[in-house]
Scaffold this motif. Structure first.
Motif, PDB file in Angstrom:
ATOM      1  N   GLN A   1      -8.386 -20.423 -37.444  1.00 49.96           N
ATOM      2  CA  GLN A   1      -9.718 -21.102 -36.691  1.00 49.96           C
ATOM      3  C   GLN A   1      -9.416 -22.827 -37.079  1.00 49.96           C
ATOM      4  O   GLN A   1      -9.238 -23.091 -38.208  1.00 49.96           O
ATOM      5  CB  GLN A   1     -10.727 -20.645 -37.653  1.00 49.96           C
ATOM      6  CG  GLN A   1     -12.309 -21.214 -37.054  1.00 49.96           C
ATOM      7  CD  GLN A   1     -13.260 -20.786 -38.026  1.00 49.96           C
ATOM      8  OE1 GLN A   1     -13.177 -20.860 -39.246  1.00 49.96           O
ATOM      9  NE2 GLN A   1     -14.295 -20.709 -37.399  1.00 49.96           N
TER      10      GLN A   1
ATOM     11  N   ASP B   1     -10.590 -12.679 -42.137  1.00 47.94           N
ATOM     12  CA  ASP B   1     -11.768 -13.708 -41.901  1.00 47.94           C
ATOM     13  C   ASP B   1     -11.551 -14.759 -42.964  1.00 47.94           C
ATOM     14  O   ASP B   1     -12.062 -15.932 -43.044  1.00 47.94           O
ATOM     15  CB  ASP B   1     -13.157 -13.311 -41.936  1.00 47.94           C
ATOM     16  CG  ASP B   1     -13.564 -12.311 -43.168  1.00 47.94           C
ATOM     17  OD1 ASP B   1     -12.610 -12.228 -43.960  1.00 47.94           O
ATOM     18  OD2 ASP B   1     -14.651 -12.037 -43.119  1.00 47.94           O
TER      19      ASP B   1
ATOM     20  N   SER C   1      -8.667 -16.558 -29.357  1.00 46.62           N
ATOM     21  CA  SER C   1      -9.386 -15.252 -29.781  1.00 46.62           C
ATOM     22  C   SER C   1      -8.617 -14.038 -29.531  1.00 46.62           C
ATOM     23  O   SER C   1      -8.645 -12.929 -29.954  1.00 46.62           O
ATOM     24  CB  SER C   1     -10.817 -15.048 -28.924  1.00 46.62           C
ATOM     25  OG  SER C   1     -10.520 -15.208 -27.581  1.00 46.62           O
TER      26      SER C   1
ATOM     27  N   GLU D   1     -10.518 -18.587 -40.937  1.00 46.18           N
ATOM     28  CA  GLU D   1     -10.553 -17.517 -40.379  1.00 46.18           C
ATOM     29  C   GLU D   1      -9.087 -17.229 -39.623  1.00 46.18           C
ATOM     30  O   GLU D   1      -8.828 -18.227 -38.778  1.00 46.18           O
ATOM     31  CB  GLU D   1     -11.597 -17.013 -39.523  1.00 46.18           C
ATOM     32  CG  GLU D   1     -11.215 -15.713 -38.952  1.00 46.18           C
ATOM     33  CD  GLU D   1     -12.559 -15.258 -38.067  1.00 46.18           C
ATOM     34  OE1 GLU D   1     -12.456 -14.023 -37.486  1.00 46.18           O
ATOM     35  OE2 GLU D   1     -13.605 -16.143 -37.858  1.00 46.18           O
TER      36      GLU D   1
ATOM     37  N   THR E   1      -7.639 -15.941 -36.520  1.00 45.30           N
ATOM     38  CA  THR E   1      -8.188 -15.425 -35.120  1.00 45.30           C
ATOM     39  C   THR E   1      -7.394 -14.539 -34.548  1.00 45.30           C
ATOM     40  O   THR E   1      -8.190 -13.796 -33.665  1.00 45.30           O
ATOM     41  CB  THR E   1      -8.904 -16.555 -34.341  1.00 45.30           C
ATOM     42  OG1 THR E   1      -7.798 -17.394 -34.138  1.00 45.30           O
ATOM     43  CG2 THR E   1      -9.967 -17.701 -35.191  1.00 45.30           C
TER      44      THR E   1
ATOM     45  N   ASN F   1      -8.566 -22.289 -31.782  1.00 46.99           N
ATOM     46  CA  ASN F   1      -9.502 -21.454 -31.584  1.00 46.99           C
ATOM     47  C   ASN F   1      -9.217 -20.327 -30.569  1.00 46.99           C
ATOM     48  O   ASN F   1      -9.660 -20.185 -29.479  1.00 46.99           O
ATOM     49  CB  ASN F   1     -10.895 -21.997 -31.542  1.00 46.99           C
ATOM     50  CG  ASN F   1     -11.454 -22.766 -32.682  1.00 46.99           C
ATOM     51  OD1 ASN F   1     -11.005 -22.387 -33.763  1.00 46.99           O
ATOM     52  ND2 ASN F   1     -12.043 -23.874 -32.404  1.00 46.99           N
TER      53      ASN F   1
END
Length: 546
Positions: A481, A436, A197, A463, A465, A195
């Protein structure tokens, strides 16, 4: 001319210009096809000996007046330059008056010829170059075969190969002419379930940094592509991190955040400091190398940062030096010190400034589109702006003119809500975008507005990310993700949100409003549980990479 004769002349010309004299003579004798008419040898000989009268008499027979004048001027010009270089100025002036003036009808050109006497850098053309130029002016009227036609055909074939190849914008010099080009370039990408970003590489490819929640992980990459975590900066910011960037010298890393601050970390001595002073979300920043000729200061870099309230701040380490109110809704800032330019993108404008003086160079309005974020290529010549009005699109701009070059379309059947993208790859001409739904789109900006590759890189449509091209190896690193504990809860929350919207639009009495209130309180409980699960996921996140 028949097709057979045309082909034989093509090979004859190639053999002659490549100095395969014996092969040329044998082919011409066996085919009984003459490459050039007999008078061509007389033309060539008159050029070599600067025999103007003989050349003019031959050209009078075969070519028109305009072509003859062009050919004669080329020969006379070289003889004129030869006389000047040997300091025979009197004879040069006579050539100018008696010969050149006859064939030159342009008064400005005559003036330029006269001024050559005072020039110091005059150069003579080679003998073969002069012959080729004169013949190229009159090859059609003389019935000659088009000069260098084989070379032209080879270049055309090479251009077609480039157009057909997905990856190349030029081919190697030693590519096989007789074989169809088979591209040895393969698109390489690595997928990581994490995860993340934001991720970024240092310019030398030696470091990788990731953002997971409010934590920044920094890795060192060795020559064998092994990766080692060297720093874990936890709770650097109290709100969402908006940007992460290494300095060009690879000694510093910085981050900006929605908590109105910037955080700077020195990799070698582990020094940290925070830049505070913005009164709104800090969207982006740049490291700008200090110029000792302009400013006397000890630190290596100044930092330029922008916030959503329209302010541009300049920092010297942790001290704010100056501020400039530009406009509202600033999104991104990019700079190039070699060109001394700074590019600022807002929600509805793109503006190019001088870097140090901050004087405006050029600006364009983008009111018909809503700019989300942007990226520039390595040479600071092109800008990509992510626009998301009705459908996500990437607009490619020329930085110097701020004109749109092309619009990169996803051309996908499935609806895309948002994309993550990066600019790089082979020759720095590739654009990669992840969606996504886990799709990866690849464009070559010199090829087409449509993707050259579309890949489904994640299972269960998870998704993408974050993604990033490696600055040296040209591989693409993709973060997908991670499978989370609370996926079922998230889906339930989304469904309840949709039901809530429907009920609000339909509610007309107190009973229905009471039902809406119950669902709202239930959603609050799910949100609190979701926050707890997210924190647990961040703590469990794996450090494995690359």
């Amino acid at each position: 001319m028949s097709s057979r004769e045309d082909k034989i002349k093509l090979f004859l010309q190639f053999l002659k210009y490549s100095n395969y004299n014996k092969t040329f003579e044998n082919l011409q004798k066996q085919s009984q096809i003459q490459l050039d008419p007999p008078n061509l040898s007389r033309i060539t000989q008159s050029i070599k000996s600067y025999n103007f009268k003989d050349l003019e008499s031959i050209l009078d027979i075969y070519v028109g007046t305009q072509t003859k004048n062009q050919c004669m001027l080329l020969l006379l010009e070289q003889h004129y330059i030869q006389l000047i270089l040997s300091q025979n100025y009197q004879e040069a002036v006579q050539i100018l008056r008696n010969q050149i003036s006859r064939f030159c009808q342009d008064e400005n050109q005559k003036y330029l010829y006269g001024s050559m006497i005072f020039q110091q850098d005059l150069k003579l053309k080679g003998e073969q170059q002069l012959i080729d130029e004169i013949i190229s002016h009159c090859f059609q009227e003389l019935g000659l075969f088009e000069p260098n036609r084989l070379i032209t055909l080879i270049q055309q074939a090479k251009s077609n190969e480039i157009l057909e190849c997905k990856w190349h914008n030029h081919l190697q010099q030693d590519y096989p002419i007789l074989q169809k080009h088979i591209c040895d370039q393969q698109f390489k990408h690595k997928i990581r379930n994490k995860n993340v970003s934001i991720c970024t590489f240092s310019d030398n490819g030696g470091y990788l940094a990731q953002v997971i929640g409010q934590t920044i992980l920094i890795y060192e990459i060795n020559n064998n592509d092994s990766i080692k975590e060297i720093d874990k900066l936890q709770e650097v910011h109290s709100k969402v991190i908006t940007n992460l960037l290494f300095s060009p010298c690879n000694k510093y890393i910085g981050s900006s955040s929605e908590d109105y601050t910037l955080f700077i970390y020195q990799l070698i001595n582990k020094r940290k400091y925070r830049l505070q002073g913005h009164n709104a979300i800090v969207k982006s920043f740049n490291f700008v190398l200090c110029d000792p000729q302009r400013k006397k200061q000890n630190n290596e870099y100044d930092i330029y940062s922008i916030s959503t309230d329209g302010w541009l701040y300049e920092w010297n380490e942790n001290e704010r030096k100056s501020g400039l109110k530009i406009e509202e809704n600033l999104i991104d800032i990019h700079s190039n010190q070699q060109k001394e330019q700074m590019l600022i993108v807002s929600q509805n404008k793109i503006t190019l400034y001088q870097l140090y003086s901050k004087n405006l160079i050029i600006q364009t309005s983008t009111k018909n589109q809503i700019n989300i974020n942007s990226q520039v290529n390595k040479s600071f010549e092109q800008l990509i702006v992510y626009v998301n009005d009705y459908l996500p699109q990437l607009y490619l701009y020329s930085i110097q003119t701020l004109q749109i070059i092309k619009i990169l379309n996803a051309n996908s059947d499935s609806f895309i809500r948002s994309i993550k993208y990066h600019y790089g790859g082979y020759n720095n001409y590739l654009v990669a975008a992840g969606t996504d739904s886990g799709k990866l789109f690849i464009w070559h900006i010199q090829k087409s507005e449509q993707p050259i590759e579309i890949l489904q890189v994640s299972e269960q449509n998870k998704e993408i990310t974050c993604l990033r091209f490696h600055p040296i190896s040209h591989e693409l690193l993709i973060y997908v993700q991670q499978q989370s504990k609370n996926n079922d809860v998230l889906r339930e929350r989304q469904q309840l949100k949709e039901n809530l919207i429907d009920l609000i639009s339909l509610s007309r009495n107190r009973t229905q409003f009471s039902r809406v209130s119950q669902i709202f309180y239930f959603l609050q409980g799910i949100a609190r549980q979701d926050t707890t699960n997210t924190r647990e996921l961040q703590e469990e996140s794996s450090d494995e990479d690359l």
